[in-house]
Write a protein that holds these residues in place. Structure first.
Motif, PDB file in Angstrom:
ATOM      1  N   ARG A   1       7.143   3.735   6.332  1.00  0.00           N
ATOM      2  CA  ARG A   1       7.205   3.721   4.872  1.00  0.00           C
ATOM      3  C   ARG A   1       6.060   2.886   4.302  1.00  0.00           C
ATOM      4  O   ARG A   1       5.390   3.292   3.334  1.00  0.00           O
ATOM      5  CB  ARG A   1       8.549   3.153   4.406  1.00  0.00           C
ATOM      6  CG  ARG A   1       9.733   4.094   4.549  1.00  0.00           C
ATOM      7  CD  ARG A   1      10.893   3.605   3.700  1.00  0.00           C
ATOM      8  NE  ARG A   1      12.095   4.393   3.912  1.00  0.00           N
ATOM      9  CZ  ARG A   1      13.116   4.010   4.658  1.00  0.00           C
ATOM     10  NH1 ARG A   1      13.091   2.820   5.264  1.00  0.00           N
ATOM     11  NH2 ARG A   1      14.179   4.783   4.793  1.00  0.00           N
ATOM     12  N   ARG A   2       5.866   1.701   4.875  1.00  0.00           N
ATOM     13  CA  ARG A   2       4.786   0.847   4.388  1.00  0.00           C
ATOM     14  C   ARG A   2       3.420   1.507   4.591  1.00  0.00           C
ATOM     15  O   ARG A   2       2.561   1.464   3.703  1.00  0.00           O
ATOM     16  CB  ARG A   2       4.828  -0.506   5.099  1.00  0.00           C
ATOM     17  CG  ARG A   2       6.020  -1.375   4.706  1.00  0.00           C
ATOM     18  CD  ARG A   2       5.819  -2.803   5.193  1.00  0.00           C
ATOM     19  NE  ARG A   2       5.765  -2.889   6.650  1.00  0.00           N
ATOM     20  CZ  ARG A   2       6.819  -3.061   7.424  1.00  0.00           C
ATOM     21  NH1 ARG A   2       8.036  -3.162   6.873  1.00  0.00           N
ATOM     22  NH2 ARG A   2       6.700  -3.146   8.733  1.00  0.00           N
TER      23      ARG A   2
ATOM     24  N   SER B   1       2.787   4.742   4.780  1.00  0.00           N
ATOM     25  CA  SER B   1       2.638   5.878   3.872  1.00  0.00           C
ATOM     26  C   SER B   1       2.380   5.415   2.445  1.00  0.00           C
ATOM     27  O   SER B   1       1.620   6.054   1.702  1.00  0.00           O
ATOM     28  CB  SER B   1       3.894   6.765   3.925  1.00  0.00           C
ATOM     29  OG  SER B   1       5.039   6.055   3.474  1.00  0.00           O
ATOM     30  N   GLN B   2       2.970   4.297   2.045  1.00  0.00           N
ATOM     31  CA  GLN B   2       2.706   3.765   0.714  1.00  0.00           C
ATOM     32  C   GLN B   2       1.258   3.277   0.602  1.00  0.00           C
ATOM     33  O   GLN B   2       0.614   3.428  -0.445  1.00  0.00           O
ATOM     34  CB  GLN B   2       3.675   2.616   0.397  1.00  0.00           C
ATOM     35  CG  GLN B   2       5.094   3.067   0.132  1.00  0.00           C
ATOM     36  CD  GLN B   2       5.183   4.043  -1.026  1.00  0.00           C
ATOM     37  OE1 GLN B   2       4.643   3.806  -2.099  1.00  0.00           O
ATOM     38  NE2 GLN B   2       5.873   5.153  -0.797  1.00  0.00           N
TER      39      GLN B   2
ATOM     40  N   ARG C   1      -0.728   6.281   0.010  1.00  0.00           N
ATOM     41  CA  ARG C   1      -0.576   6.766  -1.373  1.00  0.00           C
ATOM     42  C   ARG C   1      -1.430   5.935  -2.330  1.00  0.00           C
ATOM     43  O   ARG C   1      -2.128   6.491  -3.196  1.00  0.00           O
ATOM     44  CB  ARG C   1       0.892   6.705  -1.779  1.00  0.00           C
ATOM     45  CG  ARG C   1       1.174   7.263  -3.175  1.00  0.00           C
ATOM     46  CD  ARG C   1       2.651   7.201  -3.503  1.00  0.00           C
ATOM     47  NE  ARG C   1       3.114   5.837  -3.647  1.00  0.00           N
ATOM     48  CZ  ARG C   1       3.013   5.139  -4.792  1.00  0.00           C
ATOM     49  NH1 ARG C   1       2.452   5.686  -5.863  1.00  0.00           N
ATOM     50  NH2 ARG C   1       3.474   3.911  -4.857  1.00  0.00           N
ATOM     51  N   HIS C   2      -1.368   4.603  -2.195  1.00  0.00           N
ATOM     52  CA  HIS C   2      -2.166   3.752  -3.079  1.00  0.00           C
ATOM     53  C   HIS C   2      -3.660   4.018  -2.893  1.00  0.00           C
ATOM     54  O   HIS C   2      -4.414   4.072  -3.869  1.00  0.00           O
ATOM     55  CB  HIS C   2      -1.862   2.281  -2.810  1.00  0.00           C
ATOM     56  CG  HIS C   2      -0.488   1.857  -3.237  1.00  0.00           C
ATOM     57  ND1 HIS C   2       0.019   2.135  -4.492  1.00  0.00           N
ATOM     58  CD2 HIS C   2       0.505   1.183  -2.573  1.00  0.00           C
ATOM     59  CE1 HIS C   2       1.246   1.652  -4.593  1.00  0.00           C
ATOM     60  NE2 HIS C   2       1.563   1.081  -3.440  1.00  0.00           N
TER      61      HIS C   2
END
Length: 600
Positions: free
Chosen positions: A236-237, A239-240, A243-244
């Motif tokens: 999750r971290r 993938s975030q 995204r950023h």
């Protein structure tokens, strides 16, 4: 090269010194397709850009009430429309062909390099990175290789139109000729920052792909230790972060797009303002003003390709860099060899460790360090991690043989073999001597329950050979995967078969039957098994103990277990304290015997 002709008979030898060099090599190696794309692109863009001149001629003919010129203008517009339609259709066809063939060439190069390096590949490059290069990166590389010819056609068209406007209407043409370079080059100061942000995005996306690949590969273990949530949070971290980084990159590219819209609009306003002034003064006709105005409007279309090529290069450069890094990897030994292709026979001897496996015998190797055992197994198969003295087969150095001959002579099955997805029949369809039928190999590897499990897991397969195996055999247990891999190795029937812990995931009863089947099926063939299992060791013709990189002892299993403490420590897994206690008890017994002898 057409799409229907893929794959390439020979994808060539790439220039992998850097990412840009690799891109240039790809472009040069499909020069024919690039020239076709350039030709059709010129036809398309020139036809589009010629329409404003036709419109201007038609307006002026209507103003002058000249039917002849109006009819001629209509014919010219029909010709331009035909060129536009044909050029657009064929340009799209050529562009897609260039894109797909470039991506296919890269995939073939990566597949060939993976087969060339063998097990050394994953030691140098993470498996997730290889997956990322062979999937997402090849598309971006193909995009740039394909877009380069379209950009060239667009740039040539812009130059032609600018020169044509200067000749057609110098007063307005000069304004256009001065403004076009500014419009085309205005985004250059923004490209370095956009490229850096694209690099960061690709790097983070690559790490996320590697993490996802590693997590999926170890999902069974993660479930066993309850680590799913931990790794899920890590992904999750990651993938975030992707995204950023993608948002930051998109912001820069949106700014570049805005500049590409704003500056042509300002140029158009300048042309109209200047043209109206010239028309009031009577220095230009209405048709000339309409022509120049329409030409500037149409030029925004080929000018968009300047932005596209910048974006394609920014995204493909890190992808090409990663592909070049993989393709630049080399084996530690020469793959062509210095001898003619042959499959030698005889004893297998490693001069580095002193290990000798007699021809036609079953040799078991005991090594206390599993990593050292894996490296030795690779050496015996002609896949050394580091250059060193070559292993000899029948007195012939394996390093002197072509790689294909060495792999035909000696087959190495590592401790974590991979099962490819497909039917069992496809899995067992491997190059072989033909002397070992699939049924015999499956029986020797004790795969009866595996066949039953495959049939039960398949809805439409009554024959186990038609049952499908999922990716990496994840629907099977570790022992079942291990036995199928062993059966696959037995079918090949090589001159020398090297097995690294082939029964580590099976129970003792099955292991004993496998040992008997292996000895029976490999009778008369050279077999080397790295193991510490007493069941396999007891059935070997000879057992060799490798300690600290050298052969320390050799002989039958029962003699070594009784007479060599180091061998006993590895096989029985005795601790140092237990060994010290055993040695102490032995010394006490010897002292007692000496005292008895003295008193007697």
């Amino acid at each position: 090269m057409q799409i229907q002709d893929l794959p390439y008979p020979d994808p060539g030898v790439p220039d992998a010194r850097s990412g840009p060099r690799f891109l240039w090599w790809l472009w040069r190696n499909q020069l024919g397709g690039q020239l076709k794309s350039l030709a059709w692109g010129l036809l398309h863009f020139v036809s589009v850009s010629a329409l404003p001149f036709c419109v201007g001629l038609g307006v002026q003919a209507a103003v002058d009430r000249s039917g002849t010129r109006l009819a001629l203008t209509g014919a010219l517009m029909l010709l331009c429309g035909t060129g536009l339609a044909v050029g657009d259709t064929m340009l799209h066809r050529a562009a897609v062909t260039n894109w797909i063939t470039a991506a296919a060439r890269v995939q073939q190069l990566l597949a060939r390099k993976a087969a060339h390096l063998g097990s050394a590949l994953t030691r140098r490059v993470a498996a997730g990175e290889v997956v990322a290069v062979s999937t997402g990166d090849v598309e971006k590389i193909g995009w740039f290789v394909e877009a380069l010819s379209r950009f060239t056609a667009a740039a040539v068209t812009v130059v032609i139109v600018a020169v044509g406007l200067v000749v057609y209407q110098p007063a307005l043409g000069v304004v256009v000729a001065v403004g076009l370079p500014v419009v085309a080059l205005a985004v250059l100061p923004l490209l370095p920052r956009a490229t850096r942000r694209a690099d960061v995005q690709r790097e983070k996306a690559g790490r996320a792909t590697e993490l996802a690949s590693d997590t999926v590969a170890g999902l069974r273990v993660l479930r066993g230790i309850g680590g799913e949530e931990l790794f899920l949070d890590r992904y999750r971290r990651a993938s975030q972060e992707v995204r950023h980084a993608a948002v930051r990159s998109a912001r820069m590219w949106s700014l570049i797009s805005a500049v590409q819209v704003l500056l042509p609009g300002l140029l158009l306003i300048a042309v109209v303002w200047r043209g109206i002034g010239l028309a009031r003064e009577g220095r230009i006709d209405v048709g000339e003003l309409v022509t120049v105005y329409s030409a500037v409007m149409i030029l925004t279309y080929p000018l968009r390709h300047f932005e596209e090529i910048a974006m394609a290069y920014s995204f493909s450069r890190p992808s090409a860099k990663r592909a070049a890094r993989v393709l630049s990897l080399q084996r530690s030994t020469n793959t062509d060899g210095t001898r003619e292709a042959e499959v030698p026979g005889g004893d297998l001897y490693d001069p580095v460790t002193g290990l000798l496996a007699p021809a036609g015998r079953f040799t078991a190797v005991v090594c206390g360090d599993p990593d050292a055992a894996g490296r030795l197994a690779e050496r015996l198969g002609g896949h050394p991690a580091e250059p060193d003295r070559s292993v000899l087969l029948g007195g012939v150095p394996l390093d002197d043989l072509p790689l294909d001959s060495a792999r035909t002579a000696v087959l190495v099955q590592d401790k974590d073999p991979v099962l490819l997805s497909g039917t069992l029949r496809e899995l067992l369809d491997v190059p072989s001597s033909g002397a070992v039928p699939a049924t015999d190999a499956l029986t020797a590897a004790q795969c009866e329950d595996v066949l039953d499990a495959l049939v039960q897991g398949s809805l439409d397969a009554d024959d186990p050979m038609d049952a499908r195996i999922t990716e990496r055999g994840r629907s099977l247990s570790g022992g079942q995967r291990q036995r199928l891999a062993l059966a696959r190795s037995l079918i090949t029937d090589p001159e020398v078969l090297v097995l690294d812990e082939p029964t580590s995931a099976v129970d003792s009863h099955t292991e004993a039957r496998i040992a008997d089947g292996l000895r029976r099926l490999r009778s008369g063939r050279t077999t080397v098994v790295f193991t510490s299992s007493p069941l396999l060791l007891d059935r070997a013709d000879q057992v060799v103990l490798v300690h600290e990189g050298r052969v320390a002892a050799a002989g039958p299993h029962r003699e070594l277990i009784d007479g060599d403490p180091r061998y006993r420590a590895v096989v029985t897994r005795e601790t140092d304290e237990e060994l010290a206690a055993a040695d102490g008890m032995l010394l006490d017994e010897l002292q007692e015997l000496e005292e008895i002898e003295e008193s007697a």
